[in-house]
Design an enzyme around this catalytic site. Sequence first.
Site, short mmCIF file in Angstrom:
data_model
loop_
_atom_site.label_atom_id
_atom_site.label_comp_id
_atom_site.label_asym_id
_atom_site.label_seq_id
_atom_site.Cartn_x
_atom_site.Cartn_y
_atom_site.Cartn_z
N GLY A 1 40.91 30.77 43.73
CA GLY A 1 39.22 31.12 43.86
C GLY A 1 38.72 30.99 45.26
O GLY A 1 37.82 31.75 45.66
N ASN A 2 39.30 30.17 46.33
CA ASN A 2 38.96 29.87 47.29
C ASN A 2 39.03 31.20 48.41
O ASN A 2 38.29 31.12 49.26
CB ASN A 2 39.74 28.79 48.19
CG ASN A 2 41.06 29.12 48.35
OD1 ASN A 2 41.85 29.26 47.40
ND2 ASN A 2 41.51 29.01 49.63
N LYS B 1 39.62 27.12 29.76
CA LYS B 1 39.55 27.83 31.08
C LYS B 1 38.23 27.88 31.81
O LYS B 1 37.14 28.24 30.87
CB LYS B 1 39.95 29.48 30.91
CG LYS B 1 39.96 30.20 32.02
CD LYS B 1 40.88 29.95 33.13
CE LYS B 1 40.59 30.68 34.29
NZ LYS B 1 41.53 30.50 35.42
N LYS C 1 45.07 33.10 35.31
CA LYS C 1 45.64 34.08 36.73
C LYS C 1 46.96 33.76 37.16
O LYS C 1 47.97 34.46 37.34
CB LYS C 1 44.74 34.46 37.69
CG LYS C 1 44.71 33.46 38.61
CD LYS C 1 45.29 33.69 40.13
CE LYS C 1 44.92 32.95 41.27
NZ LYS C 1 45.02 31.29 40.87
N LYS D 1 49.19 26.02 38.48
CA LYS D 1 50.01 26.49 39.28
C LYS D 1 51.50 25.90 39.47
O LYS D 1 52.59 26.88 39.74
CB LYS D 1 49.40 26.01 40.87
CG LYS D 1 47.91 26.83 40.81
CD LYS D 1 47.35 26.70 42.29
CE LYS D 1 46.10 27.29 42.60
NZ LYS D 1 45.21 27.36 41.59
#
Length: 311
Positions: free
Chosen positions: A9-10, A122, A206, A264
């Site tokens: 997202g960053n 989420k 994602k 992740k």
Amino acid sequence: MRILVALGGNALLKRGEALTVENQRANVKIAASALAPLARNHELIVTHGNGPQVGLLALQGAAYKPDEAFPLDVLGAETEGMIGYVIERELRNCLQGDKEIATLLTMIEVDTLDPAFDAPSKFVGPVYSRADAERLAAEKKWQIKADGQDWRRVVASPKPQKILELDPIKWMLDRGVIVICAGGGGIPTIRGEDGRLKGVEAVIDKDFASALLARELEVDLFIMATDVDAVYVDWGQPSQRRIIEAGPDDLDTYEFPAGSMGPKVRAACAFVRHSGAKAAIGALKDIEAIVAGAAGTLIINSVRGLREESV
């Protein structure tokens, strides 16, 4: 090599920044500059998140009557197109015609019986104080959870099962096209009893969608680019240690934050176990060094034990 980079997202919006088009363009411009050298020398697939963007569209939709608001699958498609356009444009500016680029809306099938539908987890949308989040939850019938020191809306996040546009993605890669796809985890779809596809009210993680895509495309390296330089043990504590290299079984013995590094690490480990290829987690700015094995955390089946350093 064939490389899949999942942009965190960053890459689009840093925590605390206003969700404006200009802020997103500025961040994507930096991301595109980092990705361009990879694109020139390797086959490249780019995926990305969409949590803040889909949450903002949902807030805008709240202005409609309840039966007129757009569902999350439609909002996911809208954000996938918007974010893909911004990434594609900036990559084209960097590459100046050296490579063809295409953004592909991607439907991903999920299981109607996935337990995630009964336990939303989420994060979507902006951050709030606890008081504001609780007020909005009561008004809009949201479910909310703590995200660090802030509070955010949470929605169902079922596991991805099948990428419906896989063959077109392969077709483009085989012809040298950089493909931007599976944005925001893809558009969540299910099959009804009649076998017909329909959208579902959810947002797919994602990282898990990217790991499935990386496995199906048989990539050589799956990179999750984030805003930290590596995976850490005891993150934020005086004893914190940077993991340089690890096997998936060794990472399973540690717990990582559910709202950030946890997905992740789990996605990277699942990819490595199923494919035998390599995964890496690290900072977007270090991406060339990550490809060279000189930065980030590298996850490899053959490694036994953690190789780490104190910081």
